[in-house]
Design a protein around this motif. Structure first.
Motif, PDB file in Angstrom:
ATOM      1  N   HIS A  34      -9.044  -5.385  16.766  1.00  0.00           N
ATOM      2  CA  HIS A  34      -9.671  -4.463  17.724  1.00  0.00           C
ATOM      3  C   HIS A  34      -8.673  -3.489  18.336  1.00  0.00           C
ATOM      4  CE1 HIS A  34     -13.734  -6.267  17.984  1.00  0.00           C
ATOM      5  NE2 HIS A  34     -13.099  -7.364  17.619  1.00  0.00           N
ATOM      6  N   ARG A  35      -7.544  -3.999  18.796  1.00  0.00           N
ATOM      7  CA  ARG A  35      -6.611  -3.138  19.532  1.00  0.00           C
ATOM      8  C   ARG A  35      -5.204  -3.166  18.962  1.00  0.00           C
ATOM      9  NH1 ARG A  35      -8.398  -1.503  24.540  1.00  0.00           N
ATOM     10  NH2 ARG A  35      -6.619  -0.092  24.363  1.00  0.00           N
ATOM     11  N   GLN A  36      -5.033  -3.663  17.744  1.00  0.00           N
ATOM     12  CA  GLN A  36      -3.698  -3.692  17.158  1.00  0.00           C
ATOM     13  C   GLN A  36      -3.784  -3.728  15.645  1.00  0.00           C
ATOM     14  OE1 GLN A  36      -2.575  -7.341  19.120  1.00  0.00           O
ATOM     15  NE2 GLN A  36      -2.684  -8.517  17.229  1.00  0.00           N
ATOM     16  N   VAL A  37      -2.693  -3.316  15.008  1.00  0.00           N
ATOM     17  CA  VAL A  37      -2.605  -3.335  13.551  1.00  0.00           C
ATOM     18  C   VAL A  37      -1.223  -3.866  13.181  1.00  0.00           C
ATOM     19  CG1 VAL A  37      -1.907  -0.889  13.526  1.00  0.00           C
ATOM     20  CG2 VAL A  37      -2.763  -1.956  11.436  1.00  0.00           C
ATOM     21  N   THR A  38      -1.190  -4.754  12.172  1.00  0.00           N
ATOM     22  CA  THR A  38       0.047  -5.384  11.754  1.00  0.00           C
ATOM     23  C   THR A  38       0.278  -5.115  10.277  1.00  0.00           C
ATOM     24  OG1 THR A  38      -0.380  -7.168  13.344  1.00  0.00           O
ATOM     25  CG2 THR A  38       1.377  -7.527  11.742  1.00  0.00           C
ATOM     26  N   GLY A  39       1.508  -4.726   9.926  1.00  0.00           N
ATOM     27  CA  GLY A  39       1.848  -4.460   8.539  1.00  0.00           C
ATOM     28  C   GLY A  39       2.680  -5.583   7.943  1.00  0.00           C
ATOM     29  N   PHE A  40       2.416  -5.909   6.668  1.00  0.00           N
ATOM     30  CA  PHE A  40       3.173  -6.932   5.953  1.00  0.00           C
ATOM     31  C   PHE A  40       3.597  -6.367   4.601  1.00  0.00           C
ATOM     32  CE2 PHE A  40       0.249  -9.121   8.735  1.00  0.00           C
ATOM     33  CZ  PHE A  40       0.955 -10.214   9.222  1.00  0.00           C
ATOM     34  N   LEU A  41       4.782  -6.753   4.153  1.00  0.00           N
ATOM     35  CA  LEU A  41       5.236  -6.415   2.808  1.00  0.00           C
ATOM     36  C   LEU A  41       5.760  -7.683   2.157  1.00  0.00           C
ATOM     37  CD1 LEU A  41       5.728  -4.192   0.684  1.00  0.00           C
ATOM     38  CD2 LEU A  41       8.031  -3.944   1.620  1.00  0.00           C
ATOM     39  N   ASP A  42       5.106  -8.075   1.035  1.00  0.00           N
ATOM     40  CA  ASP A  42       5.490  -9.299   0.322  1.00  0.00           C
ATOM     41  C   ASP A  42       5.551 -10.493   1.269  1.00  0.00           C
ATOM     42  OD1 ASP A  42       5.693  -7.592  -1.816  1.00  0.00           O
ATOM     43  OD2 ASP A  42       7.876  -7.445  -1.714  1.00  0.00           O
ATOM     44  N   ASP A  43       4.519 -10.633   2.088  1.00  0.00           N
ATOM     45  CA  ASP A  43       4.353 -11.742   3.045  1.00  0.00           C
ATOM     46  C   ASP A  43       5.259 -11.657   4.265  1.00  0.00           C
ATOM     47  OD1 ASP A  43       2.362 -12.877   1.528  1.00  0.00           O
ATOM     48  OD2 ASP A  43       3.691 -14.265   0.497  1.00  0.00           O
ATOM     49  N   GLN A  44       6.133 -10.681   4.307  1.00  0.00           N
ATOM     50  CA  GLN A  44       7.026 -10.540   5.459  1.00  0.00           C
ATOM     51  C   GLN A  44       6.409  -9.567   6.463  1.00  0.00           C
ATOM     52  OE1 GLN A  44       9.907 -12.493   5.627  1.00  0.00           O
ATOM     53  NE2 GLN A  44       8.925 -13.331   3.772  1.00  0.00           N
ATOM     54  N   LEU A  89       9.703  -1.140  -0.659  1.00  0.00           N
ATOM     55  CA  LEU A  89       8.437  -0.819  -1.333  1.00  0.00           C
ATOM     56  C   LEU A  89       8.637   0.266  -2.385  1.00  0.00           C
ATOM     57  CD1 LEU A  89       5.293  -0.885  -1.533  1.00  0.00           C
ATOM     58  CD2 LEU A  89       5.262   0.709   0.401  1.00  0.00           C
ATOM     59  N   TYR A  90       9.642   1.107  -2.205  1.00  0.00           N
ATOM     60  CA  TYR A  90       9.839   2.283  -3.054  1.00  0.00           C
ATOM     61  C   TYR A  90      10.958   2.080  -4.091  1.00  0.00           C
ATOM     62  CZ  TYR A  90       6.982   4.130   0.681  1.00  0.00           C
ATOM     63  OH  TYR A  90       5.964   4.328   1.584  1.00  0.00           O
ATOM     64  N   ASP A  91      11.223   0.790  -4.443  1.00  0.00           N
ATOM     65  CA  ASP A  91      12.312   0.508  -5.375  1.00  0.00           C
ATOM     66  C   ASP A  91      11.869   0.417  -6.832  1.00  0.00           C
ATOM     67  OD1 ASP A  91      10.979  -1.901  -5.495  1.00  0.00           O
ATOM     68  OD2 ASP A  91      12.567  -3.091  -4.545  1.00  0.00           O
ATOM     69  N   GLY A  92      10.605   0.749  -7.118  1.00  0.00           N
ATOM     70  CA  GLY A  92      10.122   0.743  -8.490  1.00  0.00           C
ATOM     71  C   GLY A  92       9.678  -0.617  -8.996  1.00  0.00           C
ATOM     72  N   LYS A  93       9.624  -1.622  -8.108  1.00  0.00           N
ATOM     73  CA  LYS A  93       9.192  -2.961  -8.498  1.00  0.00           C
ATOM     74  C   LYS A  93       7.811  -3.259  -7.911  1.00  0.00           C
ATOM     75  CE  LYS A  93      13.985  -4.600  -8.569  1.00  0.00           C
ATOM     76  NZ  LYS A  93      14.956  -5.583  -8.011  1.00  0.00           N
ATOM     77  N   TRP A  94       7.223  -4.379  -8.374  1.00  0.00           N
ATOM     78  CA  TRP A  94       5.917  -4.784  -7.854  1.00  0.00           C
ATOM     79  C   TRP A  94       6.056  -5.287  -6.425  1.00  0.00           C
ATOM     80  CZ3 TRP A  94       1.476  -3.573 -10.017  1.00  0.00           C
ATOM     81  CH2 TRP A  94       1.427  -3.340 -11.391  1.00  0.00           C
ATOM     82  N   HIS A  95       5.110  -4.885  -5.572  1.00  0.00           N
ATOM     83  CA  HIS A  95       5.082  -5.331  -4.183  1.00  0.00           C
ATOM     84  C   HIS A  95       3.637  -5.503  -3.721  1.00  0.00           C
ATOM     85  CE1 HIS A  95       9.372  -4.823  -3.417  1.00  0.00           C
ATOM     86  NE2 HIS A  95       9.314  -3.692  -4.089  1.00  0.00           N
ATOM     87  N   GLN A  96       3.495  -6.269  -2.639  1.00  0.00           N
ATOM     88  CA  GLN A  96       2.170  -6.414  -2.030  1.00  0.00           C
ATOM     89  C   GLN A  96       2.206  -5.890  -0.600  1.00  0.00           C
ATOM     90  OE1 GLN A  96       0.336  -9.943  -0.029  1.00  0.00           O
ATOM     91  NE2 GLN A  96      -0.750 -10.148  -1.977  1.00  0.00           N
ATOM     92  N   ILE A  97       1.257  -5.010  -0.291  1.00  0.00           N
ATOM     93  CA  ILE A  97       1.086  -4.486   1.067  1.00  0.00           C
ATOM     94  C   ILE A  97      -0.135  -5.147   1.692  1.00  0.00           C
ATOM     95  CG2 ILE A  97       0.554  -2.458   2.467  1.00  0.00           C
ATOM     96  CD1 ILE A  97       1.811  -0.756   0.319  1.00  0.00           C
ATOM     97  N   LYS A  98       0.008  -5.584   2.931  1.00  0.00           N
ATOM     98  CA  LYS A  98      -1.133  -6.066   3.718  1.00  0.00           C
ATOM     99  C   LYS A  98      -1.153  -5.311   5.040  1.00  0.00           C
ATOM    100  CE  LYS A  98      -0.377 -10.485   3.892  1.00  0.00           C
ATOM    101  NZ  LYS A  98      -0.478 -11.947   4.103  1.00  0.00           N
ATOM    102  N   VAL A  99      -2.326  -4.834   5.413  1.00  0.00           N
ATOM    103  CA  VAL A  99      -2.508  -4.198   6.716  1.00  0.00           C
ATOM    104  C   VAL A  99      -3.614  -4.954   7.434  1.00  0.00           C
ATOM    105  CG1 VAL A  99      -3.063  -2.084   7.961  1.00  0.00           C
ATOM    106  CG2 VAL A  99      -1.794  -1.952   5.806  1.00  0.00           C
ATOM    107  N   LEU A 100      -3.241  -5.682   8.475  1.00  0.00           N
ATOM    108  CA  LEU A 100      -4.182  -6.475   9.259  1.00  0.00           C
ATOM    109  C   LEU A 100      -4.652  -5.654  10.456  1.00  0.00           C
ATOM    110  CD1 LEU A 100      -5.635  -9.036  10.266  1.00  0.00           C
ATOM    111  CD2 LEU A 100      -3.427  -9.826  11.170  1.00  0.00           C
ATOM    112  N   VAL A 101      -5.929  -5.314  10.456  1.00  0.00           N
ATOM    113  CA  VAL A 101      -6.502  -4.465  11.506  1.00  0.00           C
ATOM    114  C   VAL A 101      -7.345  -5.321  12.440  1.00  0.00           C
ATOM    115  CG1 VAL A 101      -7.922  -2.449  12.000  1.00  0.00           C
ATOM    116  CG2 VAL A 101      -6.569  -2.537   9.891  1.00  0.00           C
TER     117      VAL A 101
END
Length: 445
Positions: free
Chosen positions: A361-371, A347-359
């Motif tokens: 009730h009792r859990q949260v999931t992180g995604f970066l560029d669909d991964q 994420l910190y390499d100076g290029k375009w990226h997409q962050i997703k945070v799926l929230v």
């Protein structure tokens, strides 16, 4: 004189509601709804399954603040004729309402669903005393079989009067086309199915989330061929007028550069007037440049009036992590730190990226560029207060620029599957001179 009295009454009610609203945590439970349940009491249901249906209503209704300020509930049981079991707004409290639902006796008879919907429109919703104070008028129709009368005209009239209709089909005797005719569009949102009454509680979470989306997320985000409920934060936070416009990840995309001096701050009640839903998807397409890839800052945060963080997505270039902060019922706040694997570091390499945070009730999931990066557990959360501020890209230091192309919050957690990082992968292909197709990041349906 009558007009003046009516205006004074309306004004006093509004002041009371606003005062009450300011003192409480705001969430789906405190949305201003007129909610009418229309439940099947025909012979095909039976006493035992009817009792199960009543308990299902109780389980769902318990999430709302039942009062004249917030949600008012009515219950109609129908067979040959509709019977008003609980008038709209009669019970001002969850315990009182639950007791009333439990006391409903099974009717028995044929299935006249259209007649019941028409009765709800003409007599129940029309009886509401709150007028324009009601933001959402919602009907939930529960049936286990094909109606013996026409449902189309009554359902169309309900929608014409801005009543949102959900259709819940139970068992194998239901007719899908009829449920689709009853409910609002799209049917994927407004039609639910249960195998039978013994398993109807399996769709309880889905029903609660959908009612919450309807109550809290009135806005629509146009994506591809469908409209998604949620918040377009680029627009809501007025980023287009406050930040410098720059080229995005593709020729077809526009982004904005947020320097340290760019103040992206709005009152939370203007952005999330009914608070946040219990489940949602935060999505951002961005590029971190220069020193911004080495420091920590809040990409998005919701502050209370006393500046306590109630929700935030924090990026740390130093630690190469992404942190989600939310409220807690037992502590001041709770944090979920995504740091597993090499994905977060890119994420910190100076290029375009997409962050997703799926929230959820009792859990949260992180995604970066669909991964998928990591799934972390959450303790029970508190609803947020809306009397503070919502901010974007807040950090310490100077000479920091964050470039943002997309900033959205979707109320439907399944949007996490549909919202792809298409513009990121297309940009990667373009940089390698490979063929690619321009597409909306939500083309998947």
């Amino acid at each position: 004189v009558k007009t003046s009295v009516e205006f004074l009454h309306f004004y006093l009610c509004l002041l009371m509601q606003l005062n009450y609203h300011n003192k409480k945590n705001i969430s789906c439970s405190t949305a201003v709804n007129d909610l009418v349940y229309i439940i099947d009491g025909s012979w095909s249901v039976g006493v035992s399954d009817f009792d199960t249906a009543k308990q299902w209503l109780i389980n769902i209704t318990s999430q709302f603040d039942i009062s004249s300020h917030y949600t008012q509930v009515a219950v109609i049981q129908y067979s040959d004729t509709p019977r008003l079991e609980i008038p709209l707004g009669k019970h001002q409290g969850v315990a009182e309402l639950i007791k009333a639902i439990r006391s409903i006796s099974y009717l028995g008879g044929n299935t006249q669903t259209g007649r019941a919907i028409k009765f709800a429109v003409d007599h129940v919703f029309a009886s509401s005393q709150r007028g324009n104070l009601v933001k959402n008028r919602i009907a939930v129709v529960v049936t286990d079989g094909k109606s013996q009368d026409d449902v189309v005209d009554a359902s169309m009239e309900a929608r014409a009067q801005s009543i949102t209709v959900f259709a819940v089909g139970v068992g194998t005797e239901i007719t899908t086309s009829e449920l689709i005719s009853i409910a609002n569009k799209p049917s994927s949102t407004y039609v639910l199915y249960a195998e039978d009454y013994t398993t109807i509680d399996r769709i309880r979470d889905s029903m609660e989330q959908k009612l919450c989306e309807e109550s809290v997320c009135p806005t629509r985000i146009p994506v591809a061929s469908r409209d998604e409920k949620g918040f377009e934060l680029m627009v809501g936070m007025n980023i287009q007028t406050k930040a410098k416009k720059i080229p995005g990840s593709l020729v077809s995309e526009t982004a904005y550069a947020l320097a340290a001096s760019t103040d992206i701050t709005e009152n939370t009640r203007e952005i999330f007037p009914e608070g946040l839903p219990p489940s949602y998807v935060f999505v951002s397409t961005l590029r971190l440049k220069g020193i911004s890839s080495k420091l920590s800052f809040d990409l998005w945060r919701v502050l209370s009036k006393d500046k306590a963080i109630q929700a935030a997505v924090t990026l740390s270039g130093k630690d190469k992590t992404v942190t989600f902060t939310t409220t807690s019922t037992t502590e001041k706040e709770q944090k979920a730190v995504f740091k597993t694997g090499f994905q977060v570091g890119t994420l910190y390499d100076g290029k375009w990226h997409q962050i997703k945070v799926l929230v959820r009730h009792r859990q949260v999931t992180g995604f970066l560029d669909d991964q998928r990066i990591q799934e972390l557990m959450l303790k029970p959360v508190e609803p947020i207060y809306i009397n503070g501020e919502t901010q974007v890209s807040k950090r310490r230091g100077t000479d920091i620029t964050v470039e943002i192309q997309k900033l959205r919050l979707y109320c439907d957690p399944h949007q996490s599957e549909r919202e792809t990082a298409c513009e990121i992968y297309s940009a990667m292909n373009a940089s390698k001179w490979l063929p690619f197709t321009l597409c909306d990041s939500s083309d998947a349906d």
